[in-house]
Design a protein around this motif. Structure first.
Motif, PDB file in Angstrom:
ATOM      1  N   LEU A 164       0.829  -1.210   0.000  1.00 39.49           N
ATOM      2  CA  LEU A 164       0.000   0.000   0.000  1.00 39.49           C
ATOM      3  C   LEU A 164       0.863   1.259   0.000  1.00 39.49           C
ATOM      4  O   LEU A 164       0.498   2.265  -0.621  1.00 39.49           O
ATOM      5  CB  LEU A 164      -0.940  -0.001   1.210  1.00 39.49           C
ATOM      6  N   ARG A 165       1.990   1.203   0.682  1.00 36.31           N
ATOM      7  CA  ARG A 165       2.891   2.371   0.716  1.00 36.31           C
ATOM      8  C   ARG A 165       3.547   2.579  -0.645  1.00 36.31           C
ATOM      9  O   ARG A 165       3.787   3.721  -1.048  1.00 36.31           O
ATOM     10  CB  ARG A 165       3.956   2.196   1.810  1.00 36.31           C
ATOM     11  N   ASP A 168       0.550   4.095  -2.852  1.00 40.35           N
ATOM     12  CA  ASP A 168       0.142   5.500  -2.674  1.00 40.35           C
ATOM     13  C   ASP A 168       1.334   6.462  -2.602  1.00 40.35           C
ATOM     14  O   ASP A 168       1.150   7.646  -2.344  1.00 40.35           O
ATOM     15  CB  ASP A 168      -0.832   5.677  -1.499  1.00 40.35           C
ATOM     16  N   GLY A 169       2.541   5.943  -2.851  1.00 38.01           N
ATOM     17  CA  GLY A 169       3.699   6.818  -2.970  1.00 38.01           C
ATOM     18  C   GLY A 169       4.408   7.130  -1.676  1.00 38.01           C
ATOM     19  O   GLY A 169       5.359   7.909  -1.654  1.00 38.01           O
ATOM     20  N   ARG A 170       3.975   6.504  -0.554  1.00 39.87           N
ATOM     21  CA  ARG A 170       4.665   6.779   0.705  1.00 39.87           C
ATOM     22  C   ARG A 170       5.948   5.982   0.830  1.00 39.87           C
ATOM     23  O   ARG A 170       6.864   6.369   1.548  1.00 39.87           O
ATOM     24  CB  ARG A 170       3.753   6.464   1.899  1.00 39.87           C
ATOM     25  N   VAL A 193      -8.873  -3.002   0.810  1.00 40.61           N
ATOM     26  CA  VAL A 193      -9.645  -2.457   1.928  1.00 40.61           C
ATOM     27  C   VAL A 193     -10.931  -3.258   2.108  1.00 40.61           C
ATOM     28  O   VAL A 193     -11.264  -3.697   3.210  1.00 40.61           O
ATOM     29  CB  VAL A 193      -9.954  -0.964   1.697  1.00 40.61           C
ATOM     30  N   TYR A 197     -11.585  -5.521   5.542  1.00 38.25           N
ATOM     31  CA  TYR A 197     -12.572  -5.110   6.546  1.00 38.25           C
ATOM     32  C   TYR A 197     -13.920  -5.772   6.333  1.00 38.25           C
ATOM     33  O   TYR A 197     -14.514  -6.297   7.263  1.00 38.25           O
ATOM     34  CB  TYR A 197     -12.702  -3.591   6.572  1.00 38.25           C
TER      35      TYR A 197
ATOM     36  N   ARG B 138      -4.291  10.932  -2.793  1.00 41.79           N
ATOM     37  CA  ARG B 138      -4.366  10.609  -1.369  1.00 41.79           C
ATOM     38  C   ARG B 138      -3.246   9.645  -1.009  1.00 41.79           C
ATOM     39  O   ARG B 138      -2.718   8.912  -1.860  1.00 41.79           O
ATOM     40  CB  ARG B 138      -5.709   9.973  -1.021  1.00 41.79           C
ATOM     41  N   ALA B 139      -2.879   9.638   0.265  1.00 42.02           N
ATOM     42  CA  ALA B 139      -1.930   8.642   0.781  1.00 42.02           C
ATOM     43  C   ALA B 139      -2.388   8.265   2.176  1.00 42.02           C
ATOM     44  O   ALA B 139      -2.901   9.094   2.922  1.00 42.02           O
ATOM     45  CB  ALA B 139      -0.509   9.203   0.818  1.00 42.02           C
ATOM     46  N   GLY B 140      -2.244   6.992   2.509  1.00 37.90           N
ATOM     47  CA  GLY B 140      -2.731   6.503   3.798  1.00 37.90           C
ATOM     48  C   GLY B 140      -4.230   6.344   3.760  1.00 37.90           C
ATOM     49  O   GLY B 140      -4.825   6.214   2.689  1.00 37.90           O
ATOM     50  N   TRP B 142      -5.897   3.794   4.992  1.00 36.02           N
ATOM     51  CA  TRP B 142      -6.248   2.402   4.693  1.00 36.02           C
ATOM     52  C   TRP B 142      -6.892   1.697   5.875  1.00 36.02           C
ATOM     53  O   TRP B 142      -7.094   0.486   5.834  1.00 36.02           O
ATOM     54  CB  TRP B 142      -4.992   1.644   4.226  1.00 36.02           C
ATOM     55  N   ILE B 237       5.353  11.862   5.940  1.00 37.04           N
ATOM     56  CA  ILE B 237       5.612  11.008   4.769  1.00 37.04           C
ATOM     57  C   ILE B 237       4.363  10.943   3.890  1.00 37.04           C
ATOM     58  O   ILE B 237       4.448  11.016   2.656  1.00 37.04           O
ATOM     59  CB  ILE B 237       6.041   9.585   5.219  1.00 37.04           C
ATOM     60  N   ALA B 241       4.136  12.389   0.055  1.00 37.83           N
ATOM     61  CA  ALA B 241       3.764  11.534  -1.085  1.00 37.83           C
ATOM     62  C   ALA B 241       2.716  12.242  -1.942  1.00 37.83           C
ATOM     63  O   ALA B 241       2.785  12.235  -3.178  1.00 37.83           O
ATOM     64  CB  ALA B 241       3.241  10.185  -0.584  1.00 37.83           C
ATOM     65  N   ARG B 245       3.215  13.679  -5.796  1.00 34.93           N
ATOM     66  CA  ARG B 245       2.372  13.177  -6.890  1.00 34.93           C
ATOM     67  C   ARG B 245       1.597  14.284  -7.579  1.00 34.93           C
ATOM     68  O   ARG B 245       1.257  14.177  -8.755  1.00 34.93           O
ATOM     69  CB  ARG B 245       1.436  12.085  -6.379  1.00 34.93           C
TER      70      ARG B 245
END
Lengths: 327, 327
Positions: A164-165, A168-170, A193, A197, B138-140, B142, B237, B241, B245
């Protein structure tokens, strides 16, 4: 004089195994059944799995009466849980029955009932040890939500998070992203996701993804290599905490148990590096016996027999013969 | 000529807030309701909460017919979820209704509908941004099992894990251990396992423990300080990201939203240090407007009105007046 026998059982979240052995250390038969962690499988299923495993072994050697029985079971820490389980067992004659933790029988198997430490890493992870004074200590083993650092769950979960990181580019690019997408059949990684969940992806299913980290590490993926190295460090920290608390020194045995140690050499190497700082002379190895044989050893001891080297050797040889016979 | 109005709603896992504003930017009334994330509260409760909030605001200003409405709701990413929710709303006249993500309205509020980035950290965490070309990233975000790094859940969970590591000897001593034992009323920290797995401690309850980390950090506890610092780095972070982007440069606004930023200055400081490497000139601040006002701004724009500085200023002043009036 008729020889007396003992029963050793090891039960966990994915399967149950048992052996029947004579008091002189001959392992006569093995049996297996389904999951027997009452917390995850339920008490009825757990009792059935144990029953099935023991009946299989009894059928094979014609023995169903025991001097002593030891069952090492996950999820039976509370006395009430233990009672609920015992009440459901309808085995004929278990003799002096003891239900203890799965880590205790793993340690008995790994060290042949000597003092030492065992690090178990399968779906979950725990370090457990005992010293010559009979004191015990554990570290880790708090389950997937509160840690289980270095476990298959932890590795699988870190693989998911790394993907996931990347997505999303992290985080850095990693082979894990495509591998996870492929194995889980996801069109887009966002679908993870839903799967997690609403699909209630369980800890066993997450742990199954640890294999992908092993695979990616084998292909030189830096992210996967770091995940495996980190898992080894964490397992080493858990072992070291137990070693320190028990005051273990010298050439005691440190046994490594569980599927995570099959993910490649890196985990063991980083565990070893981490542990050597605390215990430079400990002997790190795969366990001498599997946990169900450890349980049988404890049962033999409970029946009043001293566990001398010759008996351990008999166990070893007879277990090998049995394994070969079953192909 | 009769003036036309818009409705702005912000709904999440713990509460729902709305405002009614005129097309010229006067905020006339506010309303609030319970949780409206359909994934966690269910569709019926979510619809009821929105209904209650809007009816409260309508009652206060006598307006229940809107030119345009924007609702920023968590958990409505899928079109089917959105339809299920809309079908349950029985509000009289919402005009042109748009349901979008909660991060989108937070960004609109934080920047006054300008390009920029918002970092939201409450129970969960996410970074979300938009550039001048209207591209978004978006990032994170999740969720608690797959990350939510730097969120209240993450901080609370790390506090729990740190306490267990202190308890079993894997980690350093920390004030968190006693604080957690006290707050959760545990005799022994081992009871945490029962509470977590059998008691099904939810992500909101874990996030509530983040306050203990803030407290311990304030008392100089190194473990807590490292947890908060790490949270700030993670949020930085995520923001970086998004910035990369979207190709954002210069003095764009980076808004910080959510309770986690109230846990002490350390989180913001380490976020800032982390973000400055990517965007040295961005303007980091608390949001100009809360998310429900952001939603109203988007609704005004949807009604064809240009969001000029004067209108934003009117919004600001009228919102302040309203807040003061409600004490």
């Amino acid at each position: 004089m008729e020889e007396h026998h003992v029963l050793g059982v090891d039960g966990g979240g994915s399967r149950t195994r048992c052996v029947i052995a004579s008091l002189s250390g001959h392992i006569l038969a093995r049996g297996s059944g389904g999951p027997s962690n009452p917390l995850t499988a339920g008490f009825d299923c757990a009792a059935e799995a144990i029953q099935a495993a023991v009946e299989e072994a009894s059928r094979r050697c014609g023995i169903n009466s025991f001097e002593a029985s030891v069952m090492g079971l996950a999820g039976t820490e509370r006395a009430s849980a233990m009672e609920s389980l015992v009440a459901r067992l309808t085995l004929p004659d278990l003799g002096n029955l003891k239900i203890i933790g799965d880590a205790q029988v793993a340690l008995a198997g790994a060290t042949g009932c000597r003092s030492g430490v065992v690090v178990i890493s399968g779906t979950g992870s725990i370090a457990y040890g005992e010293n010559d004074a009979g004191e015990t200590a554990r570290a880790g083993g708090w389950g997937w939500r509160l840690g289980d650092e270095g476990s298959g769950y932890d590795i699988g979960n870190r693989a998911l998070i790394a993907a996931l990181r990347d997505h999303d580019g992290r985080g850095p690019a990693t082979l894990l992203t495509e591998k996870i997408r492929g194995v889980l059949g996801l069109g887009d990684l966002d679908e993870l996701v839903d799967l997690t969940y609403r699909g209630n992806m369980g800890s066993e299913e997450v742990a199954a993804l640890a294999g992908l980290a092993g695979e990616a590490a084998g292909e030189g993926d830096n992210v996967a290599l770091r995940i495996l190295e980190g898992a080894g460090v964490e397992l080493g920290i858990a072992a070291s905490a137990v070693i320190r608390r028990l005051g273990l020194t010298g050439g005691f045995k440190l046994g490594l148990v569980g599927g995570v140690f099959n993910l490649g050499p890196l985990i063991r190497m980083s565990l070893e590096r981490s542990v050597r700082r605390t215990a430079p002379d400990c002997v790190i190895s795969r366990p001498r016996f599997p946990p169900e044989v450890g349980a049988a050893l404890l049962a033999i001891r409970d029946a009043g027999v001293e566990l001398e080297d010759e008996l351990l050797h008999t166990m070893e040889v007879s277990f090998e013969v049995l394994m070969e016979a079953s192909g």
